[in-house]
Design a protein around this motif. Structure first.
Motif, short mmCIF file in Angstrom:
data_model
loop_
_atom_site.label_atom_id
_atom_site.label_comp_id
_atom_site.label_asym_id
_atom_site.label_seq_id
_atom_site.Cartn_x
_atom_site.Cartn_y
_atom_site.Cartn_z
N GLU A 189 0.88 -1.17 0.00
CA GLU A 189 0.00 0.00 0.00
C GLU A 189 0.92 1.22 0.00
O GLU A 189 1.35 1.70 1.04
CB GLU A 189 -0.92 0.00 1.23
N ARG B 75 -2.69 4.48 4.43
CA ARG B 75 -2.08 3.30 3.80
C ARG B 75 -1.76 2.23 4.87
O ARG B 75 -1.91 1.04 4.64
CB ARG B 75 -0.79 3.68 3.07
N ALA C 114 -3.24 -1.54 4.98
CA ALA C 114 -2.34 -2.71 5.07
C ALA C 114 -2.68 -3.55 6.30
O ALA C 114 -2.66 -4.79 6.24
CB ALA C 114 -0.89 -2.23 5.13
N ALA D 233 3.75 -0.39 3.71
CA ALA D 233 2.97 0.83 3.52
C ALA D 233 3.93 2.01 3.50
O ALA D 233 4.97 1.99 4.16
CB ALA D 233 1.95 1.00 4.64
#
Lengths: 358, 386
Positions: free
Chosen positions: A261, A314, A318, A339
């Motif tokens: 991510e 993010r 994740a 991430a």
């Protein structure tokens, strides 16, 4: 005191919205932080620290943490506000626990694009003498990066497929902004759908040194020069260095990571990021983004975007993937995830976090 | 893991630096700190910057233009008046976590570029209930000063004596913004800003940059360190009205500073602060703010505050307050709390020049921000915490 690699994510929450007339910023923050605390299942009593990522100019008032910090649970707690990306604040919060300064910490980040002029704010970031007169915004630097990537021989055959995959993911993501928001006018070679969908975003996690379902396995931070001409265009060197540090700490290679991510403002930035962290070969980031479901399954910046919350957003995405609770965008049962989060000006600083399911 | 300050750099403070860009100020402070530490930028693992209200400078994220050591981890903090101390504390955290051996912390204030700082400060208050008063940091402080006078018997002369003492101390500090020979009578004869606060009780608007080098115990070597023995910060409620009637702490009791001091003292092994601390650098932008800090820091009971002011001039055993001149001498807002720690470090290292207090084994520095919502306490000593 927790050793490096002994910090865990206990709770996570993320919400995108747009100009919600029923809730002010503090209520948006309170709602998401409360969900993260509830998700952690420990209540507020054991929380002794609050680390925030927010910015006065985004919040629209000076020293905005005066009014926002209590909404994030800061009352009579040790609280600090980073005017930096949420992933950077997350790294600082991890360090607090590792240093023995906190048992359990809330990390929260937000931005409300519906209440500030994102383009004017972006223009304010550039040098007043040499750059601001050009009317530069951060997305213009993204366009320069994209063009440089194409000139360097980046594989453009998958641009349409990558964008389509991103759009499908964003539509399926239960946390993505499904109505409202807007996009800026694109600069060549970017197209409108490649740009971030401006949104109101709040992300929050609860971390501690007590074993839980997701462990922080590694982290790294890095920076680039201020002047765009001094940057490594289309190669994201700060992200490359940050990921190298995080991977070294985790004792892994990029190809051992199960899910990514990565924070990028545009489609091209996400493709470049996959190359910078070492997962995609040089020039192949777009193809990997188009074909590999494990890369930004959330829909990336198409799912909603507001600085400085995106790095923490993010991390939340994740975390949900590692817990197999990401909903319609869940991709199998990943064991590890990377991430990242970027910060002004135009990704001058980067943070990479590697997470592992327990 | 113990952390020490081994380098201090300050540009000096003045109303404005029209001849220097923001990045030049940051670089100058950083260069001085690195020279004091006898380290090169390559020895620094991380840079943490502190700049508070961007609106004061009129430049957004100005610290990004002055980034040092490309490629190093870099973070930026904004916690208002405590930005400087929060930045130092963050450096302390990353070293204690063993994520860095040496951290450069740097703060900048460019409020000389603001058309009116009080207009900016007015925007920190609630736009619906408070902003139109007009509530500013001056009127906010005036409310507290009048409350202290009513509750504990402070007089205008107490405020004037505190301010005059700070100005006299600033005369010995070449870095201070104001070098004026002011008596308590001069303070009382200065224009009234908001009763009971006179102009010379208020801090000036100052610009400047400050930087420090923090290292772990293994990097200290033969350098002269100021060890961080304790560091704590606490956040209070936003609405000042919520701090008036709660049990155990009124608006002028500075509960956040009291709790931060208790934590920092506990880390430092301090149980009798009045006897165990020799110099105290307070973020007291007004005389009344200093008075609020006395009980919170364990110097006296709140009701004994007026007498404590008098005793400072006759009892040499009482810690010396603001030997640098404090915020009355210079108040570069986003840097001021870092300057307090820097000056305390210089005192502990016996490097404070003419403003050096004798026999400083331990010093305390405070930070105060956000309408006294945010408080920090840092305890520094010649030795690591026991």
């Amino acid at each position: 005191m927790a050793e490096v690699g002994s910090v865990y994510i206990e709770g996570a929450a993320l919400e995108f919205s747009w100009a919600d007339p029923r809730r002010n910023l503090m209520e948006l923050i309170y709602d998401t932080v409360s969900k993260a605390v509830e998700d952690a299942g420990q209540g507020y009593d054991g929380i002794d620290s609050v680390v925030l990522a927010a910015h006065d100019l985004v919040d629209g008032r000076s020293l905005s943490s005066m009014v926002t910090a209590p909404a994030a649970g800061a009352y009579l707690r040790d609280e600090v506000r980073y005017s930096d990306d949420g992933a950077g604040a997350f790294a600082a919060a991890v360090a607090r626990i590792e240093a023995g300064e906190s048992e359990r910490t809330i990390v929260a980040a937000w931005g409300r694009a519906s209440e500030h002029d994102v383009e004017e704010l972006s223009r304010q970031l550039f040098d007043r003498i040499f750059l601001a007169p050009l009317g530069l915004q951060e997305t213009h630097i993204c366009a320069v990066n994209a063009q440089k990537w194409r000139i360097n021989g980046g594989d453009t055959s998958s641009v349409e497929a990558a964008q389509k995959r991103r759009a499908v993911a964003a539509k399926a993501n239960p946390r993505a902004l499904q109505s409202g928001g807007w996009r800026s006018t694109p600069a060549y070679p970017l197209e409108s759908d490649h740009l971030p969908l401006w949104a109101d975003a709040v992300a929050a996690v609860v971390i501690s040194g007590k074993p839980s379902s997701v462990r922080v396995k590694g982290l790294g931070l890095s920076s680039e020069p201020y002047w765009p001409g001094d940057r490594g265009l289309a190669t994201a060197p700060a992200l490359q260095r940050a990921s190298e540090r995080a991977l070294a700490e985790a004792g892994m290679t990029a190809h051992e990571i199960d899910l990514f991510e990565l924070d990028g403002m545009t489609l091209y930035d996400e493709a470049i990021a996959l190359e910078a962290v070492g997962y995609a070969a040089k020039g192949q980031g777009m193809r990997v983004l188009a074909e590999d479901q494990r890369c930004n399954p959330s829909g990336g910046s198409a799912a909603g975007y507001s600085v400085p919350a995106m790095g923490l957003a993010r991390i939340v995405e994740a975390t949900l993937q590692l817990r197999a609770t990401a909903g319609a965008v869940q991709v199998g049962k990943p064991r590890t995830a990377m991430a990242s989060g970027l910060s002004v000006t135009a990704a001058q600083t980067q943070t990479v976090i590697i997470l592992e399911a327990q | 893991m113990s952390v020490a300050i081994i380098g201090v750099g300050q540009t000096g403070y003045r109303r404005s630096f029209p001849d220097k860009s923001s990045r030049e100020l940051i670089w100058e402070a950083a260069r001085l700190a690195l020279e004091d530490a006898d380290l090169d930028i390559d020895a620094i693992d991380m840079v943490i910057s502190g700049v508070a209200p961007d609106a004061l400078a009129g430049e957004a994220s100005v610290e990004r233009t002055a980034m040092l050591g490309f490629g190093k981890p870099f973070l930026r903090i904004n916690t208002g008046g405590v930005t400087g101390s929060s930045t130092v504390f963050a450096g302390n955290t990353f070293i204690r976590a063993k994520r860095a051996r040496a951290v450069l912390v740097v703060g900048l204030e460019r409020m000389g570029q603001a058309t009116s700082s009080q207009q900016v400060f007015n925007t920190i208050f609630d736009p619906v209930y408070e902003k139109d008063f007009p509530l500013t940091t001056i009127t906010m402080a005036a409310l507290r000063a009048s409350m202290l006078m009513r509750l504990y018997g402070y007089t205008a002369m107490h405020w004037a004596k505190i301010a005059a003492r700070s100005y006299q101390n600033a005369l010995k500090n070449p870095l201070a913004h104001l070098h004026v020979d002011i008596t308590p009578e001069d303070v009382l004869n200065s224009p009234l800003l908001a009763w009971p606060i006179h102009r010379y009780e208020a801090c000036p608007m100052s610009e400047g940059a400050c930087a420090m080098v923090l290292v772990n115990d293994q990097m200290v070597g033969d350098r002269t360190p100021a060890w961080i023995q304790g560091a704590a910060s606490i956040t209070d409620s936003y609405a000042m009205g919520d701090r008036i009637h709660r049990p155990g702490a009124t608006l002028v009791d500075l509960l956040s500073l009291k709790l931060a001091a208790q934590r920092a003292y506990a880390q430092a092994g301090v149980d009798k602060p009045r006897d165990q601390v020799r110099a105290i650098e307070l973020y007291s932008a007004f005389s009344s703010a200093e008075a609020m800090a006395y009980p919170a820091l364990g110097m006296c009971e709140a009701s004994d505050g007026p007498r404590f002011v008098e005793d400072q001039f006759t009892d040499p055993k009482i810690p010396v307050f603001n030997p640098s001149g404090g915020p009355q001498g210079a108040n570069p807002v986003s840097v001021t709390a870092m300057v307090r720690i820097a000056e305390a470090a210089l005192q502990v290292r016996d490097m404070a020049g003419e403003r050096q207090v004798a026999d400083v084994d331990r010093a305390v520095a405070t930070g105060q921000g956000g309408a006294t919502q945010f408080s920090t306490v840092c305890v520094l000593g010649k030795r690591p915490a026991p």
